[in-house]
Design a protein around this motif. Structure first.
Motif, PDB file in Angstrom:
ATOM      1  N   ASP A 188      47.102 -27.741  79.173  1.00 42.30           N
ATOM      2  CA  ASP A 188      45.695 -27.467  78.858  1.00 42.30           C
ATOM      3  C   ASP A 188      44.826 -28.702  79.104  1.00 42.30           C
ATOM      4  OD1 ASP A 188      46.231 -24.807  78.017  1.00 42.30           O
ATOM      5  OD2 ASP A 188      46.774 -25.541  76.014  1.00 42.30           O
ATOM      6  N   ILE A 189      45.355 -29.873  78.790  1.00 38.67           N
ATOM      7  CA  ILE A 189      44.610 -31.114  79.037  1.00 38.67           C
ATOM      8  C   ILE A 189      44.330 -31.252  80.532  1.00 38.67           C
ATOM      9  CG2 ILE A 189      44.736 -33.643  78.954  1.00 38.67           C
ATOM     10  CD1 ILE A 189      46.285 -33.261  76.264  1.00 38.67           C
ATOM     11  N   LYS A 190      45.316 -30.953  81.359  1.00 37.66           N
ATOM     12  CA  LYS A 190      45.127 -30.982  82.822  1.00 37.66           C
ATOM     13  C   LYS A 190      44.061 -29.960  83.225  1.00 37.66           C
ATOM     14  CE  LYS A 190      46.424 -31.489  87.279  1.00 37.66           C
ATOM     15  NZ  LYS A 190      45.186 -31.276  88.004  1.00 37.66           N
ATOM     16  N   THR A 191      44.129 -28.765  82.656  1.00 36.90           N
ATOM     17  CA  THR A 191      43.133 -27.730  82.947  1.00 36.90           C
ATOM     18  C   THR A 191      41.741 -28.202  82.559  1.00 36.90           C
ATOM     19  OG1 THR A 191      44.746 -25.957  82.668  1.00 36.90           O
ATOM     20  CG2 THR A 191      42.426 -25.356  82.408  1.00 36.90           C
ATOM     21  N   LEU A 192      41.610 -28.851  81.402  1.00 34.12           N
ATOM     22  CA  LEU A 192      40.307 -29.341  80.943  1.00 34.12           C
ATOM     23  C   LEU A 192      39.805 -30.496  81.814  1.00 34.12           C
ATOM     24  CD1 LEU A 192      40.906 -29.092  77.106  1.00 34.12           C
ATOM     25  CD2 LEU A 192      39.323 -27.691  78.477  1.00 34.12           C
ATOM     26  N   ALA A 232      18.813 -17.397  73.488  1.00 33.24           N
ATOM     27  CA  ALA A 232      18.151 -16.229  74.085  1.00 33.24           C
ATOM     28  C   ALA A 232      16.739 -16.545  74.572  1.00 33.24           C
ATOM     29  CB  ALA A 232      18.118 -15.074  73.088  1.00 33.24           C
ATOM     30  N   THR A 233      16.100 -17.557  74.014  1.00 31.25           N
ATOM     31  CA  THR A 233      14.737 -17.907  74.425  1.00 31.25           C
ATOM     32  C   THR A 233      14.670 -19.237  75.164  1.00 31.25           C
ATOM     33  OG1 THR A 233      14.289 -18.924  72.274  1.00 31.25           O
ATOM     34  CG2 THR A 233      13.698 -16.584  72.537  1.00 31.25           C
ATOM     35  N   ALA A 234      15.825 -19.829  75.448  1.00 28.81           N
ATOM     36  CA  ALA A 234      15.862 -21.129  76.127  1.00 28.81           C
ATOM     37  C   ALA A 234      15.750 -20.960  77.639  1.00 28.81           C
ATOM     38  CB  ALA A 234      17.155 -21.862  75.787  1.00 28.81           C
ATOM     39  N   ASP A 235      15.093 -21.913  78.274  1.00 31.99           N
ATOM     40  CA  ASP A 235      15.031 -21.979  79.730  1.00 31.99           C
ATOM     41  C   ASP A 235      15.811 -23.216  80.153  1.00 31.99           C
ATOM     42  OD1 ASP A 235      14.537 -22.168  82.424  1.00 31.99           O
ATOM     43  OD2 ASP A 235      12.356 -22.319  82.230  1.00 31.99           O
ATOM     44  N   LEU A 236      17.021 -22.989  80.632  1.00 35.73           N
ATOM     45  CA  LEU A 236      17.890 -24.094  81.046  1.00 35.73           C
ATOM     46  C   LEU A 236      18.171 -24.014  82.547  1.00 35.73           C
ATOM     47  CD1 LEU A 236      20.373 -23.972  78.018  1.00 35.73           C
ATOM     48  CD2 LEU A 236      18.376 -25.461  78.317  1.00 35.73           C
ATOM     49  N   GLY A 237      17.192 -23.520  83.289  1.00 33.07           N
ATOM     50  CA  GLY A 237      17.355 -23.262  84.709  1.00 33.07           C
ATOM     51  C   GLY A 237      17.779 -24.443  85.554  1.00 33.07           C
ATOM     52  N   SER A 238      17.498 -25.642  85.122  1.00 30.08           N
ATOM     53  CA  SER A 238      17.871 -26.818  85.912  1.00 30.08           C
ATOM     54  C   SER A 238      19.210 -27.416  85.477  1.00 30.08           C
ATOM     55  CB  SER A 238      16.780 -27.884  85.789  1.00 30.08           C
ATOM     56  OG  SER A 238      16.678 -28.318  84.435  1.00 30.08           O
ATOM     57  N   LYS A 239      19.888 -26.761  84.540  1.00 28.03           N
ATOM     58  CA  LYS A 239      21.112 -27.320  83.953  1.00 28.03           C
ATOM     59  C   LYS A 239      22.363 -26.690  84.547  1.00 28.03           C
ATOM     60  CE  LYS A 239      18.154 -29.202  81.125  1.00 28.03           C
ATOM     61  NZ  LYS A 239      17.674 -30.542  81.369  1.00 28.03           N
ATOM     62  N   VAL A 240      23.464 -27.423  84.442  1.00 18.73           N
ATOM     63  CA  VAL A 240      24.798 -26.920  84.777  1.00 18.73           C
ATOM     64  C   VAL A 240      25.542 -26.770  83.459  1.00 18.73           C
ATOM     65  CG1 VAL A 240      26.996 -27.483  85.911  1.00 18.73           C
ATOM     66  CG2 VAL A 240      24.833 -27.970  87.066  1.00 18.73           C
ATOM     67  N   PHE A 241      26.343 -25.710  83.335  1.00 21.52           N
ATOM     68  CA  PHE A 241      27.071 -25.513  82.084  1.00 21.52           C
ATOM     69  C   PHE A 241      28.516 -25.120  82.316  1.00 21.52           C
ATOM     70  CE2 PHE A 241      26.117 -21.061  82.904  1.00 21.52           C
ATOM     71  CZ  PHE A 241      27.231 -20.395  82.403  1.00 21.52           C
ATOM     72  N   GLY A 242      29.288 -25.315  81.238  1.00 18.41           N
ATOM     73  CA  GLY A 242      30.667 -24.844  81.175  1.00 18.41           C
ATOM     74  C   GLY A 242      30.987 -24.469  79.738  1.00 18.41           C
ATOM     75  N   VAL A 243      31.950 -23.555  79.589  1.00 16.02           N
ATOM     76  CA  VAL A 243      32.386 -23.137  78.258  1.00 16.02           C
ATOM     77  C   VAL A 243      33.908 -23.192  78.220  1.00 16.02           C
ATOM     78  CG1 VAL A 243      32.337 -21.313  76.512  1.00 16.02           C
ATOM     79  CG2 VAL A 243      30.382 -21.603  78.059  1.00 16.02           C
ATOM     80  N   ALA A 244      34.428 -23.838  77.198  1.00 15.30           N
ATOM     81  CA  ALA A 244      35.884 -23.940  77.007  1.00 15.30           C
ATOM     82  C   ALA A 244      36.158 -23.814  75.522  1.00 15.30           C
ATOM     83  CB  ALA A 244      36.407 -25.274  77.534  1.00 15.30           C
TER      84      ALA A 244
END
Length: 151
Positions: free
Chosen positions: A132-136, A76-88
Motif C-alpha cells: 500500500d505504501i508503494k501504491t500511495l 458542493a458550493t466550492a469552485d476548485l476548477g484550477s486545482k488537482v485532487f486525489g482521494v485515498a
C-alpha cells in the motif's frame, strides 16, 4: 513551489497514516504540504493549494465521517476548477458493498467542484502495508505529474 493540502478523517489512525505517507511522498517530490484533520479544515482554505488530497474513512454501512459532514457539504458550493485532487482512504472489506464508499463520494464531490482528478482513487483495507505504501507513493507521483502537466 507548488502547495498541497492533505486532509484526513480517522478513528483508528489508519487514515492519518495514509495522510502521513502521502504528505511525505509529496514533500519528497518538492511540494510544500499542509496536513490537517477534516474537522479543523475549512473548504475555503483549499484555495491556497494547487493540489488537494482527501483521506476519508467510511463509517459503518457507507456513511461519511461524521466530523467531515460540514466539509463535505461545503464542497458542493466550492469552485476548485484550477486545482488537482486525489482521494485515498482506508476501510474494512468486512463491510462488503459499503467498503470505502466515502472515497467514491469524496471523489465525486471534488469532481463536481471542477477540480481535475490527478490519479485514480486509492482504497486500502485497514492499515497500509508495504504494498500500500508503494501504491500511495505511485499515487503521489501521478498527482504531481498531473499538476505539472496542467501548468
Amino acid at each position: 513551489m507548488p502547495k498541497a493540502h492533505v486532509i484526513f478523517a480517522t478513528i483508528t489512525g489508519n487514515n492519518e497514516d495514509i495522510a502521513d505517507i502521502v504528505t511525505e511522498a509529496l514533500e519528497d517530490l518538492g511540494l510544500t504540504v499542509l496536513e490537517t484533520e477534516i474537522s479543523q479544515t475549512d473548504v475555503a482554505e483549499l484555495q491556497a493549494a494547487d493540489l488537494i488530497v482527501i483521506c476519508p474513512y467510511t463509517y459503518d454501512e457507507g456513511h461519511l465521517p461524521e466530523e467531515g459532514l460540514d466539509f463535505y457539504d461545503d464542497l458542493a458550493t466550492a469552485d476548485l476548477g484550477s486545482k488537482v485532487f486525489g482521494v485515498a482512504g482506508s476501510g474494512d472489506v468486512f463491510y462488503q458493498e459499503f467498503y470505502n464508499t466515502a472515497v467514491d463520494k469524496f471523489t465525486m464531490a471534488l469532481k463536481n467542484t471542477g477540480a481535475t482528478q490527478g490519479a485514480a482513487s486509492v482504497k486500502i483495507n485497514l492499515d497500509p502495508d508495504e504494498a500500500d505504501i508503494k501504491t500511495l507513493d505511485d499515487f503521489a507521483n501521478q498527482l504531481v505529474d498531473t499538476l505539472k502537466n496542467q501548468n
